[in-house]
Design an enzyme around this catalytic site. Structure first.
Site, mmCIF file in Angstrom:
data_model
loop_
_atom_site.group_PDB
_atom_site.id
_atom_site.type_symbol
_atom_site.label_atom_id
_atom_site.label_comp_id
_atom_site.label_asym_id
_atom_site.label_seq_id
_atom_site.Cartn_x
_atom_site.Cartn_y
_atom_site.Cartn_z
ATOM 1 N N ARG A 218 -10.976 -5.054 5.058
ATOM 2 C CA ARG A 218 -11.393 -5.795 6.256
ATOM 3 C C ARG A 218 -11.888 -7.202 5.929
ATOM 4 N NH1 ARG A 218 -11.227 -2.353 10.428
ATOM 5 N NH2 ARG A 218 -11.369 -0.106 9.992
ATOM 6 N N TYR A 257 1.286 -5.746 10.508
ATOM 7 C CA TYR A 257 2.710 -6.060 10.335
ATOM 8 C C TYR A 257 3.305 -6.644 11.611
ATOM 9 C CZ TYR A 257 2.367 -3.209 6.103
ATOM 10 O OH TYR A 257 2.012 -2.707 4.882
#
Length: 307
Positions: A218, A257
């Site tokens: 993160r 993605y």
């Protein structure tokens, strides 16, 4: 994760049998291990006892970059004759660097060196074990198979390569540490002989085995491992398309993605569950083409990223 590696299968999207102890507690969302290429199956793991006596490798906590020999000087290079094009590509891999300043620190991505194999193996083994909810007693066995796999894949350079990302926290006292890795297959000679389904075109670049250290997730490291892979692919091949896999349960990587421009082109049938594998998406993105892989271009790219 060439044909040499086809006999090894470790599948982070495969489920283990119920008798395996689950000592990892999954966090919200799955571990950041994306686009897996199998090289060791749970069936093969079950041939071994739970208490493995293989010697452990070095710690994955930190590593200090130093001066390295050229890839051309490594011993495995004498096992085959390289063409002029392969020699140029090896030079390009040796000079490739992707530096990036993050909010929490600095990251640079480059090709894994021989001296960094053990620390990379350690990160992969822990990540695969976490992803598969495996007992910690499997870690030494995982290290063994992962190292064999990495050694075989390294012999395929420059047709395939493993990138490593080193991270230094802003104002931190830990120094540089290995934050993540990602593997790239550039062409058919670097492709895995037993790829995951749905199958990507073997002669097209393929990104797999992206792993980020648990305590460093993160922070945007996975995103930049992906960008570094795409940049290197653009310089190493004329192919316009790059492929990867993403498990259907991996929501965070899937969103990353999609945001990066990848589209789902095929998804596993539900019957894949009968083989104890997770369903996966095959995703594809069209990249800009670059025919140059000279050292000067690589250096200029790094300077642009720092500016």
């Amino acid at each position: 994760m060439a044909a040499a590696a086809a006999t090894l299968k470790l599948s982070p999207y495969s489920d283990l049998q119920p008798q395996c102890q689950r000592e990892f507690k999954p966090t919200k969302g799955q571990p950041f291990i994306s686009s897996p290429a199998p090289f060791l199956s749970p069936r093969k793991l079950r041939r071994y006892s739970y208490k493995c006596c293989l010697p452990p490798s070095s710690s994955t906590s930190s590593i200090t970059p130093k001066q390295y020999l050229s890839f051309l000087d490594e011993s495995f290079r004498g096992s085959r004759v390289l063409t002029n094009e392969e020699l140029e590509k090896l030079k390009a891999l040796e000079s490739f660097v992707y530096p990036q300043q993050l909010e929490s620190g600095s990251l640079w991505v480059r090709v894994m060196r021989t001296e960094e194999m053990d620390v990379t193996v350690g990160l992969w083994a822990l990540s695969f074990a976490e992803s598969m909810f495996m007992s910690l007693q499997y870690e030494a066995l995982l290290r063994f198979f992962v190292k064999q796999y990495l050694m075989e894949r390294r012999d395929l350079m420059p047709h395939a390569v493993t990138l490593v990302g080193f991270y230094r926290e802003e104002g931190g006292k830990r120094g540089e540490e290995l934050a993540g890795t990602v593997e790239i297959c550039f062409d058919k000679r670097g492709a895995n002989a037993s790829p995951p389904t749905p199958t990507a075109p073997k002669n097209s670049p393929y990104i797999c085995n992206m792993t980020v250290k648990k305590e460093l997730r993160r922070r945007g490291i996975g995103c930049h491992l992906l960008k570094a892979s795409e940049e290197l692919i653009s310089r190493m091949t004329s192919s316009k398309e790059v492929y990867l896999h993403c498990r259907m349960i991996d929501e965070a990587p899937f969103n990353m993605y999609i945001k990066a421009g990848y589209n789902v082109i095929q998804t596993d049938s539900i019957f894949i569950l009968l083989t104890l594998q997770r369903r996966k998406h095959l995703m594809c993105k069209k990249l800009p083409v670059s025919s140059s892989f000279s050292e000067s271009d690589m250096s200029e790219s790094g300077e642009e990223l720092l500016s």
